[in-house]
Design a protein around this motif. Structure first.
Motif, short mmCIF file in Angstrom:
data_model
loop_
_atom_site.label_atom_id
_atom_site.label_comp_id
_atom_site.label_asym_id
_atom_site.label_seq_id
_atom_site.Cartn_x
_atom_site.Cartn_y
_atom_site.Cartn_z
N LEU A 11 12.44 -6.99 -12.25
CA LEU A 11 13.11 -5.88 -11.56
C LEU A 11 12.07 -4.84 -11.18
CD1 LEU A 11 15.66 -4.27 -10.73
CD2 LEU A 11 15.74 -3.42 -13.10
N VAL A 12 12.11 -4.41 -9.93
CA VAL A 12 11.17 -3.39 -9.46
C VAL A 12 11.90 -2.45 -8.52
CG1 VAL A 12 10.38 -4.83 -7.53
CG2 VAL A 12 8.87 -3.05 -8.44
N GLN A 13 11.46 -1.21 -8.48
CA GLN A 13 12.08 -0.24 -7.58
C GLN A 13 11.57 -0.42 -6.15
OE1 GLN A 13 11.36 3.69 -9.19
NE2 GLN A 13 13.10 3.52 -10.59
N PRO A 14 12.37 0.00 -5.19
CA PRO A 14 11.89 -0.06 -3.80
C PRO A 14 10.56 0.68 -3.65
CG PRO A 14 14.23 0.41 -3.84
CD PRO A 14 13.78 0.45 -5.27
N GLY A 15 9.66 0.07 -2.90
CA GLY A 15 8.32 0.62 -2.73
C GLY A 15 7.33 0.12 -3.76
N GLY A 16 7.81 -0.56 -4.78
CA GLY A 16 6.94 -1.04 -5.85
C GLY A 16 6.26 -2.35 -5.51
N SER A 17 5.53 -2.87 -6.50
CA SER A 17 4.76 -4.10 -6.31
C SER A 17 5.01 -5.08 -7.45
CB SER A 17 3.26 -3.76 -6.27
OG SER A 17 2.94 -2.94 -5.18
N LEU A 18 4.85 -6.34 -7.13
CA LEU A 18 4.87 -7.41 -8.12
C LEU A 18 3.86 -8.46 -7.69
CD1 LEU A 18 8.64 -8.19 -8.86
CD2 LEU A 18 6.99 -7.22 -10.46
#
Length: 121
Positions: A11-18
């Motif tokens: 799970l990541v927030q919008p604008g984030g990276s994985l």
């Protein structure tokens, strides 16, 4: 027996990276193209990015400039760096590879079981 195992989803927030990883294991002589596909709920599986053994890449228009595919041939591993993630990137991401098991074999296509990426605030 050949396996492709994906990791790095979450799970990541919008604008984030994985960063996703795909490790190929088992009886492997050589790996040709490797790629990442994704399947959102209720939709078909589609290409995200592919990379040749020599490093030539192609991307879906929706991810170009945000995602980067790479590979480490010595480790039989492919990566997908995903930046500036959007809610519409939410999907199960699957690794795909064309690989040759022995010097006498033709290339065959293999899939991993997928890793879920959820982009949400």
């Amino acid at each position: 027996q050949v396996q492709l195992v994906e990791s790095g989803g979450g799970l990541v927030q919008p604008g984030g990276s994985l960063r996703l990883s795909c490790a190929a294991s088992g009886s492997i002589f050589s790996i040709n193209d490797m790629g990442w596909y994704r399947q959102a709920a209720g939709k078909e599986r589609v290409l995200v990015a592919r990379i040749s053994r020599g490093g030539n890449t192609n991307y879906a228009a929706s991810v170009k400039g945000r995602f980067t595919i790479s590979r480490d041939n010595a480790k039989n591993t492919a990566y997908l760096q995903m930046n500036s993630l959007k809610p519409e990137d939410t999907a199960v991401y699957y690794c795909n590879a064309d690989l040759i098991r022995t010097i006498e074999d033709y290339a065959m296509n293999y899939w991993g079981k997928g890793t879920l990426v959820t982009v949400s605030s």
